[in-house]
Design a protein around this motif. Structure first.
Motif, PDB file in Angstrom:
ATOM      1  N   PHE A 116      42.485 -59.363 -17.602  1.00 36.42           N
ATOM      2  CA  PHE A 116      42.005 -58.734 -16.363  1.00 36.42           C
ATOM      3  C   PHE A 116      42.436 -57.285 -16.270  1.00 36.42           C
ATOM      4  CE2 PHE A 116      40.537 -58.442 -12.132  1.00 36.42           C
ATOM      5  CZ  PHE A 116      41.526 -57.879 -11.336  1.00 36.42           C
ATOM      6  N   SER A 117      43.646 -57.008 -16.695  1.00 35.51           N
ATOM      7  CA  SER A 117      44.188 -55.665 -16.531  1.00 35.51           C
ATOM      8  C   SER A 117      43.468 -54.635 -17.386  1.00 35.51           C
ATOM      9  CB  SER A 117      45.676 -55.652 -16.849  1.00 35.51           C
ATOM     10  OG  SER A 117      45.891 -56.048 -18.183  1.00 35.51           O
ATOM     11  N   MET A 118      42.682 -55.101 -18.367  1.00 31.76           N
ATOM     12  CA  MET A 118      41.998 -54.174 -19.256  1.00 31.76           C
ATOM     13  C   MET A 118      40.587 -53.833 -18.789  1.00 31.76           C
ATOM     14  SD  MET A 118      44.241 -53.458 -21.432  1.00 31.76           S
ATOM     15  CE  MET A 118      43.261 -52.587 -22.645  1.00 31.76           C
ATOM     16  N   TYR A 119      40.118 -54.506 -17.759  1.00 29.39           N
ATOM     17  CA  TYR A 119      38.740 -54.289 -17.318  1.00 29.39           C
ATOM     18  C   TYR A 119      38.677 -53.310 -16.155  1.00 29.39           C
ATOM     19  CZ  TYR A 119      37.913 -58.619 -19.886  1.00 29.39           C
ATOM     20  OH  TYR A 119      37.852 -59.584 -20.844  1.00 29.39           O
ATOM     21  N   ARG A 120      37.655 -52.507 -16.154  1.00 35.40           N
ATOM     22  CA  ARG A 120      37.312 -51.774 -14.955  1.00 35.40           C
ATOM     23  C   ARG A 120      36.461 -52.728 -14.127  1.00 35.40           C
ATOM     24  NH1 ARG A 120      34.904 -46.118 -16.382  1.00 35.40           N
ATOM     25  NH2 ARG A 120      33.416 -47.410 -17.557  1.00 35.40           N
ATOM     26  N   MET A 121      36.658 -52.704 -12.816  1.00 34.98           N
ATOM     27  CA  MET A 121      36.032 -53.699 -11.954  1.00 34.98           C
ATOM     28  C   MET A 121      35.172 -53.037 -10.889  1.00 34.98           C
ATOM     29  SD  MET A 121      37.204 -56.556 -13.177  1.00 34.98           S
ATOM     30  CE  MET A 121      36.684 -57.698 -11.898  1.00 34.98           C
ATOM     31  N   GLY A 122      34.155 -53.759 -10.463  1.00 29.74           N
ATOM     32  CA  GLY A 122      33.305 -53.211  -9.427  1.00 29.74           C
ATOM     33  C   GLY A 122      32.768 -54.285  -8.499  1.00 29.74           C
ATOM     34  N   TRP A 123      32.296 -53.842  -7.361  1.00 24.96           N
ATOM     35  CA  TRP A 123      31.576 -54.684  -6.410  1.00 24.96           C
ATOM     36  C   TRP A 123      30.166 -54.120  -6.242  1.00 24.96           C
ATOM     37  CZ3 TRP A 123      33.259 -59.232  -4.458  1.00 24.96           C
ATOM     38  CH2 TRP A 123      34.630 -59.488  -4.440  1.00 24.96           C
ATOM     39  N   PHE A 124      29.208 -55.012  -6.277  1.00 30.96           N
ATOM     40  CA  PHE A 124      27.821 -54.669  -6.019  1.00 30.96           C
ATOM     41  C   PHE A 124      27.306 -55.599  -4.933  1.00 30.96           C
ATOM     42  CE2 PHE A 124      26.525 -51.791  -9.495  1.00 30.96           C
ATOM     43  CZ  PHE A 124      27.681 -51.831 -10.249  1.00 30.96           C
ATOM     44  N   ARG A 125      26.171 -55.244  -4.366  1.00 30.48           N
ATOM     45  CA  ARG A 125      25.558 -56.127  -3.377  1.00 30.48           C
ATOM     46  C   ARG A 125      24.038 -56.086  -3.522  1.00 30.48           C
ATOM     47  NH1 ARG A 125      27.053 -52.751   2.169  1.00 30.48           N
ATOM     48  NH2 ARG A 125      25.575 -51.027   1.882  1.00 30.48           N
ATOM     49  N   GLN A 126      23.437 -57.174  -3.082  1.00 30.57           N
ATOM     50  CA  GLN A 126      21.990 -57.261  -3.157  1.00 30.57           C
ATOM     51  C   GLN A 126      21.452 -57.937  -1.909  1.00 30.57           C
ATOM     52  OE1 GLN A 126      20.472 -59.083  -6.748  1.00 30.57           O
ATOM     53  NE2 GLN A 126      18.478 -58.109  -6.471  1.00 30.57           N
ATOM     54  N   ALA A 127      20.658 -57.213  -1.173  1.00 30.43           N
ATOM     55  CA  ALA A 127      19.995 -57.745   0.013  1.00 30.43           C
ATOM     56  C   ALA A 127      18.633 -58.312  -0.399  1.00 30.43           C
ATOM     57  CB  ALA A 127      19.825 -56.644   1.050  1.00 30.43           C
ATOM     58  N   PRO A 128      18.071 -59.191   0.422  1.00 27.43           N
ATOM     59  CA  PRO A 128      16.769 -59.784   0.086  1.00 27.43           C
ATOM     60  C   PRO A 128      15.715 -58.721  -0.194  1.00 27.43           C
ATOM     61  CG  PRO A 128      17.740 -60.943   1.919  1.00 27.43           C
ATOM     62  CD  PRO A 128      18.619 -59.747   1.662  1.00 27.43           C
ATOM     63  N   GLU A 129      15.009 -58.894  -1.300  1.00 23.41           N
ATOM     64  CA  GLU A 129      13.911 -58.021  -1.692  1.00 23.41           C
ATOM     65  C   GLU A 129      14.359 -56.589  -1.980  1.00 23.41           C
ATOM     66  OE1 GLU A 129      10.800 -58.374   1.169  1.00 23.41           O
ATOM     67  OE2 GLU A 129      10.547 -60.517   0.847  1.00 23.41           O
ATOM     68  N   LYS A 130      15.632 -56.410  -2.276  1.00 22.88           N
ATOM     69  CA  LYS A 130      16.135 -55.085  -2.635  1.00 22.88           C
ATOM     70  C   LYS A 130      16.831 -55.145  -3.977  1.00 22.88           C
ATOM     71  CE  LYS A 130      16.662 -53.020   1.941  1.00 22.88           C
ATOM     72  NZ  LYS A 130      17.585 -52.274   2.840  1.00 22.88           N
ATOM     73  N   GLU A 131      16.963 -53.977  -4.584  1.00 28.58           N
ATOM     74  CA  GLU A 131      17.664 -53.885  -5.850  1.00 28.58           C
ATOM     75  C   GLU A 131      19.169 -54.083  -5.632  1.00 28.58           C
ATOM     76  OE1 GLU A 131      14.410 -53.421  -8.136  1.00 28.58           O
ATOM     77  OE2 GLU A 131      16.407 -53.097  -9.002  1.00 28.58           O
ATOM     78  N   ARG A 132      19.830 -54.555  -6.685  1.00 26.31           N
ATOM     79  CA  ARG A 132      21.284 -54.642  -6.622  1.00 26.31           C
ATOM     80  C   ARG A 132      21.842 -53.225  -6.565  1.00 26.31           C
ATOM     81  NH1 ARG A 132      24.317 -59.004 -10.283  1.00 26.31           N
ATOM     82  NH2 ARG A 132      22.676 -60.163  -9.232  1.00 26.31           N
ATOM     83  N   GLU A 133      22.772 -52.994  -5.643  1.00 25.52           N
ATOM     84  CA  GLU A 133      23.295 -51.651  -5.471  1.00 25.52           C
ATOM     85  C   GLU A 133      24.808 -51.600  -5.601  1.00 25.52           C
ATOM     86  OE1 GLU A 133      22.636 -49.875  -1.655  1.00 25.52           O
ATOM     87  OE2 GLU A 133      23.567 -51.526  -0.554  1.00 25.52           O
ATOM     88  N   PHE A 134      25.266 -50.478  -6.085  1.00 25.29           N
ATOM     89  CA  PHE A 134      26.693 -50.237  -6.251  1.00 25.29           C
ATOM     90  C   PHE A 134      27.360 -50.124  -4.893  1.00 25.29           C
ATOM     91  CE2 PHE A 134      30.545 -48.568  -7.926  1.00 25.29           C
ATOM     92  CZ  PHE A 134      30.906 -47.507  -7.129  1.00 25.29           C
ATOM     93  N   VAL A 135      28.552 -50.720  -4.781  1.00 21.38           N
ATOM     94  CA  VAL A 135      29.343 -50.610  -3.562  1.00 21.38           C
ATOM     95  C   VAL A 135      30.621 -49.820  -3.839  1.00 21.38           C
ATOM     96  CG1 VAL A 135      30.609 -51.858  -1.767  1.00 21.38           C
ATOM     97  CG2 VAL A 135      28.445 -52.790  -2.656  1.00 21.38           C
ATOM     98  N   THR A 136      31.392 -50.286  -4.819  1.00 26.83           N
ATOM     99  CA  THR A 136      32.661 -49.647  -5.115  1.00 26.83           C
ATOM    100  C   THR A 136      33.163 -50.102  -6.473  1.00 26.83           C
ATOM    101  OG1 THR A 136      34.952 -49.341  -4.334  1.00 26.83           O
ATOM    102  CG2 THR A 136      33.919 -51.469  -3.897  1.00 26.83           C
ATOM    103  N   ALA A 137      34.046 -49.311  -7.081  1.00 28.15           N
ATOM    104  CA  ALA A 137      34.618 -49.664  -8.377  1.00 28.15           C
ATOM    105  C   ALA A 137      36.036 -49.132  -8.471  1.00 28.15           C
ATOM    106  CB  ALA A 137      33.756 -49.111  -9.508  1.00 28.15           C
TER     107      ALA A 137
END
Length: 124
Positions: free
Chosen positions: A29-50
C-alpha cells in the motif's frame, strides 16, 4: 493482486459530513499513489482527489477544494476521504483507486486498481 474495498457511503442532508474509507490488501500500500474518483448517473467518472505515496502532496478538483480532505494511514493500509459541507451535486458513486505509474493522477487511465465503489447521496 491488490484489492480495494470502500466503505462509509450513505444518505445525508446538504451541509452534512461523511468519511469514506478504502481498505487495501494484497499489495504494498505504501508504494501506491492513491486517488478518489466519483461517477454520477449518466456522467463520466471524474477526478476528486489524489495523494502521493508519502502523503506529502495532495491534489483536489476545484469543485471539492476546501471541503474534502484526502489522507492515508500506512499502518492500517487505509485511504480516507473526509467530506464536509456536502452538496446535492456531490451525489455519486465514489471509487478509490491505486496507481503504480508516474503520470497525471487526475486521469483514470493512470490507475491500475479500483474498488467497487460506495454510494453517496446528498439530499437538498
Amino acid at each position: 493482486q491488490v484489492q480495494l474495498v470502500e466503505s462509509g457511503g450513505g444518505l445525508v442532508q446538504a451541509g452534512a459530513a461523511l468519511r469514506l474509507s478504502c481498505a487495501a490488501s494484497g499489495g504494498t500500500f505504501s508504494m501506491y499513489r492513491m486517488g478518489w474518483f466519483r461517477q454520477a448517473p449518466e456522467k463520466e467518472r471524474e477526478f476528486v482527489t489524489a495523494i502521493t505515496w508519502s502523503g506529502g502532496s495532495t491534489y483536489y478538483a476545484d469543485s471539492v477544494k476546501g471541503r474534502f480532505t484526502i489522507s492515508r494511514d500506512k499502518t492500517k493500509n487505509t485511504l480516507y476521504l473526509q467530506m464536509n459541507s456536502l452538496k446535492p451535486e456531490d451525489t455519486a458513486v465514489y471509487y478509490c483507486a491505486a496507481s503504480t505509474g508516474l503520470g497525471d493522477l487526475k486521469k483514470p487511465a493512470m490507475y491500475n486498481y479500483w474498488g467497487q465503489g460506495t454510494q453517496v447521496t446528498v439530499s437538498s
